[in-house]
Design an enzyme around this catalytic site. Structure first.
Site, PDB file in Angstrom:
ATOM      1  N   VAL A 172       0.866  -1.178   0.000  1.00  0.00           N
ATOM      2  CA  VAL A 172       0.000   0.000   0.000  1.00  0.00           C
ATOM      3  C   VAL A 172       0.900   1.225   0.000  1.00  0.00           C
ATOM      4  CG1 VAL A 172      -1.780   1.301   1.235  1.00  0.00           C
ATOM      5  CG2 VAL A 172      -1.856  -1.199   1.224  1.00  0.00           C
ATOM      6  N   ALA A 217       4.601   4.130   2.878  1.00  0.00           N
ATOM      7  CA  ALA A 217       4.127   2.904   2.230  1.00  0.00           C
ATOM      8  C   ALA A 217       4.340   1.737   3.189  1.00  0.00           C
ATOM      9  CB  ALA A 217       4.877   2.661   0.919  1.00  0.00           C
ATOM     10  N   LYS A 218       3.755   0.619   2.882  1.00  0.00           N
ATOM     11  CA  LYS A 218       4.004  -0.590   3.676  1.00  0.00           C
ATOM     12  C   LYS A 218       3.633  -1.797   2.838  1.00  0.00           C
ATOM     13  CE  LYS A 218       5.179  -1.427   8.040  1.00  0.00           C
ATOM     14  NZ  LYS A 218       5.896  -0.500   8.926  1.00  0.00           N
ATOM     15  N   GLY A 219       4.306  -2.928   3.122  1.00  0.00           N
ATOM     16  CA  GLY A 219       3.995  -4.161   2.411  1.00  0.00           C
ATOM     17  C   GLY A 219       3.711  -5.278   3.390  1.00  0.00           C
TER      18      GLY A 219
END
Ligand code: GLU
Length: 425
Positions: free
Chosen positions: A67, A112-114
């Site tokens: 995201v 952001a992050k995953g």
């Protein structure tokens, strides 16, 4: 009030919590309606399907996410979480918090992050390598050193960052370490990156203890979570003279009023991955650990562990949020009203040391010029101190809680950048 009724795809307790925090902060600074939804909701989300060959020859498909919350002041930045309970909503909340964190720390990044839904302890090293590589492979069109730069988070480590850097570099046809941070030193990782989050937590705890007039040698510390962040925070605080009286991980907790031997606990985790066989303290469950009489409580694992049920039982003087989102919105409001003596170091400030040294790693990669550990740590503490001072000024000026001060600063900076850029087309 936000005009976009909801973002149903992200619906989850933790995303709602991040949204409630945002709404409260946006109200507190009178963020104009015209900009609110632009600042609040993620810019884009990528969902990937990750087939890998298991060691037994079967094929298993995992689900992964990235995201990208905002790119207003630079590439997206944030870790990748490998955990069985990962959801798109959780990743979106974590991406939102990265936006406020990078902005608060003054880094030229967005947020952001995953995440991948997987229990990494159930995969062999070979399977983990194939999953890490496949995840990066699927993200190639959406990431890049000037687009979005991932890093480690819960359940991932520098070895996996190395595999991902290699996958990207193979696609490109040349070695390009700036694609990801938290890499091994041999692949352009930075001195001090592995311990950066924990060292930053220890630095901030020391500064707030100073404000309280409590010498480090008299401080007792309880830590929930003994992964990279909790373990390194324990090491750094013990080195600074504090007594670590309790530690825990998902396998159980240990209490020792005379002080846990932190090096022994770290050696146990290095050998067995968990604290399961640790014999340096008496067993203690999670709720009792959180309620221990101690100077500093450090939640360093998952979100939403301090709840309205256990908040009234906290007996610490400082709550240092090494994890992202460990205190629910309702628990936070309760503590604000009922525990004015409790010093909360909010997540976006408390654990910012990790992404600050990720930024240093990225600069070193882009310039191909590498710094010593002392240089890295000195710059880290200076940058954290600047963020801390900005938070304290904001707090004094508007009579905000420390969390509201930190979040409003982050949100304001993102909003200002978006306003200055205007709306395209
Ligand atoms: N995962 C870490 C965090 O939550 C580090 C992110 C990074 O270094 O980009 O802040």
């Amino acid at each position: 009030m936000s005009k976009l009724p909801s973002a149903p795809i992200y619906t989850s307790e933790v995303y709602l919590m991040a949204c409630k925090q945002f709404d409260r902060a946006a109200d507190a600074i009178n963020l104009p309606e015209s900009i609110r939804d632009r600042v609040k909701h993620p810019r884009r989300a990528v969902v990937v399907s990750l087939p890998i060959k298991r060691d037994d020859g079967s094929v298993q498909v995992f689900e992964g996410y990235r995201v990208q919350h905002n790119f207003a002041t630079g590439p997206g930045k944030g870790g990748i979480r490998f955990h069985p309970d990962v959801t798109l909503g959780e990743v979106a909340a974590l991406a939102m918090w990265m936006s406020w964190k990078t902005a608060l720390a003054g880094l030229p990044y967005g947020g952001a992050k995953g995440g991948v839904i997987v229990d990494p302890s159930r995969l062999s090293a070979g399977e983990l390598e194939r999953l890490s590589r496949r995840y990066m492979q699927e993200l190639i069109p959406f990431v890049g050193p000037h687009v979005d730069v991932p890093a480690p988070d819960l359940g991932t480590n520098e070895t996996m960052m190395g595999w991902m850097a290699d996958t990207w570099s193979n696609h490109l046809g040349r070695f390009d370490p700036a694609i990801i941070t938290g890499k091994p030193l041999a692949l352009g990782g930075s001195q001090g990156r592995r311990e950066a989050t924990g060292a930053g937590v220890a630095y901030l705890v020391s500064r707030y203890l100073e404000d309280l007039g409590v010498p480090l040698g008299e401080a007792t510390v309880a830590i929930q979570g003994f992964g990279n962040v909790g373990g390194e925070a324990a090491r750094a605080l013990a080195r600074r003279g504090a007594r670590i009286i309790a530690i825990s991980d998902h396998t159980g907790g240990y209490h020792n009023a005379r002080g846990i031997d932190v090096d022994k606990a770290l050696a146990c985790v290095a050998a067995n991955r968990t604290l399961a066989d640790f014999d340096g303290g008496d067993a203690i469950d999670n709720e009792r650990l959180l309620a221990l009489d101690c100077t500093v409580l450090i939640p360093a694992a998952l979100e939403r562990v301090i709840t309205p049920e256990n908040a009234p039982r906290l007996r610490c003087r400082i709550l240092a949020e090494a994890a992202n989102g460990p205190t629910t919105f309702a628990a936070d409001r309760w503590l604000e009203e009922n525990r004015p003596d409790l010093e909360i170091i909010p997540d976006v400030l408390c654990n910012a040391g990790g992404v600050i040294v990720s930024y240093f790693e990225w600069i070193q990669n882009l310039e191909n010029y590498y710094w010593t550990r002392d240089e890295v740590l000195e710059k880290l503490f200076r940058q954290l101190e600047q963020a801390r001072e900005a938070v304290e000024r904001q707090r004094a000026r508007f009579k905000f809680s420390r969390r509201l001060a930190a979040q409003t600063l982050g949100i304001q900076r993102v909003a200002e950048a978006k306003q200055a850029r205007g709306l395209f087309p």
